[in-house]
Design an enzyme around this catalytic site. Structure first.
Site, mmCIF file in Angstrom:
data_model
loop_
_atom_site.group_PDB
_atom_site.id
_atom_site.type_symbol
_atom_site.label_atom_id
_atom_site.label_comp_id
_atom_site.label_asym_id
_atom_site.label_seq_id
_atom_site.Cartn_x
_atom_site.Cartn_y
_atom_site.Cartn_z
ATOM 1 N NE ARG A 1 35.645 42.518 52.841
ATOM 2 C CZ ARG A 1 35.198 42.603 51.593
ATOM 3 N NH1 ARG A 1 34.348 41.698 51.129
ATOM 4 N NH2 ARG A 1 35.562 43.599 50.809
ATOM 5 C CE LYS B 1 39.265 42.820 49.069
ATOM 6 N NZ LYS B 1 38.927 41.991 47.881
ATOM 7 C CD GLU C 1 36.026 34.152 46.168
ATOM 8 O OE1 GLU C 1 36.163 35.313 45.754
ATOM 9 O OE2 GLU C 1 36.017 33.854 47.370
#
Length: 392
Positions: free
Chosen positions: A137, A239, A275
């Site tokens: 990721r 992220k 989210e």
């Protein structure tokens, strides 16, 4: 079923860190494989590090989710062409950055988060959960942010070495975990808007307890209708460090009103769930578990993916799709997932001066999934999926 274990041990650490020598007879050797040269380690004096069997001086029962400085961190430098070499363990402490570094001026940075769990007893091994997924990721995020990234092998090596060097800070089982924070930042100086010429990869760790002050009790969310976490075409699906400061205002407002956190809607239609500030959301209706699809504005959580697979294994019908506000309010259960929160049941959600409550407790899908996931993470059951790495 056969137990799947990946064991990493510490023989080669002895010549760099005398504090590891006490366990060599039982530990074997630390394995490292990478396409680029193995990072070199600078010796750290024996009198500056305690025995690996020495327990940290901390009240494990009072452990929250905040920074507790540990002993060591890992640092590795990289160039724009993607070469990362000469990684080393340093004492935990401040780093030096140019005022014109890419991360300070243009937010060119990424982070990851994963946990190390101790097997039962202070002498037990330490479990990492799917760390290669964090590495992948970070690589995906680095491409979006025009950054080079360490290879998967380099990432895993750095994480494992950092955990082993801070082994005494891993809480006893049931008292928490060692939260591991890998960072990738543009450390080189740049004035005009452009990728930084140099990069820094760091890994540090801190023992943590429950993320929310409620502990394992149900949380209370505020559904935001004016502030949005991400936009299509932005960086909501990675992220990036720049994703998180924009939600602080909404989060601080919610907490001042007694809420645990904020749940966000999509920025286009303003009616589909995305989210929460730092975790993914699931709703349960009967035997169907639904979660918003990761369409570029939602972070593809590693815990989220694991819960989807475990829910399928347990016989639930799992759907990744657009989930509307109306469906949320009609749900039987709601829960959040993430590395920090694990699986957090939602007791109620407030929206437009209305409060909606949901089922919580031992007979819920959330509790069943929490029990199943943490049993794997802590080594209580056989890991038939190959998700855990054990290091000693």
């Amino acid at each position: 079923m056969m137990l799947v274990r990946r064991v990493v041990t510490t023989t080669s650490l002895a010549k760099f860190f005398p504090c590891f020598s006490s366990s060599l007879s039982k530990s074997g050797r630390f394995a490292y494989h990478a396409s680029s040269p193995a990072p070199s380690l600078n010796p750290i004096s024996d009198d500056s590090c305690g025995s690996e069997n020495e327990e940290a001086e901390i009240d494990w029962d009072e452990l929250g989710f905040g920074l507790v400085p540990t002993d060591y961190m890992y640092v590795m430098k990289g160039t724009q062409d993607g070469e990362f070499i000469n990684g080393e363990l340093n004492h935990f402490g401040d780093i030096k950055l140019s005022p014109s570094s890419g991360v300070l001026n243009y937010g060119q940075g990424l982070f990851e988060g994963l946990k190390a769990y101790r097997r039962k007893g202070m002498g037990g091994g330490i479990m990492l959960f799917r760390p290669e997924e964090n590495a992948l990721r970070m690589g995906m995020g680095a491409q979006r942010m025009c950054m080079p990234s360490p290879s998967v092998d380099q990432f895993l090596h750095a994480v494992k070495l950092t955990v082993l060097a801070n082994k005494r800070w891993v809480p006893p089982q049931g008292k928490g975990s060692l939260y591991v924070r890998p960072l990738l930042i543009g450390s080189g100086p740049v004035l005009g808007l452009a990728p930084a010429p140099e990069y820094m990869f760091l890994v540090y760790a801190s023992p943590v307890g429950n993320y929310f002050k409620e502990g394992v009790a149900p949380i209370n969310l505020l559904l935001a209708d004016k502030i949005h976490r991400a936009i299509p075409g932005g960086t909501g699906g990675i992220k990036a460090i720049s994703n998180y400061a924009p939600v602080l205002k909404a989060q601080m407002h919610a907490k001042s009103k007694g809420f645990t956190d904020v749940l966000y809607l999509d920025s286009v239609n303003k009616k589909y769930l995305e989210e929460a500030s730092s975790c993914n959301i699931f709703i349960v209706k009967g035997n169907v578990i639904s979660t918003p699809a990761t369409n570029g504005t939602i972070l593809p959580g590693i815990t989220r993916r694991s819960i989807i697979e475990l829910a399928n294994d347990l016989g639930y019908q799992v759907e990744e799709r657009l989930v509307s506000v109306d469906e949320l309010f009609d749900a039987d259960e709601v829960f959040c997932t993430g590395t920090a929160v694990v699986v957090a049941p939602v007791g109620c959600i407030s929206y437009c001066d209305q409060r909606y409550t949901f089922k919580t407790g031992v007979e819920t899908a959330a509790q069943r999934l929490y029990n199943t996931l943490t049993a794997i993470q802590m080594g209580h059951v056989q890991d038939t999926k190959g998700w855990t790495h054990e290091i000693q």
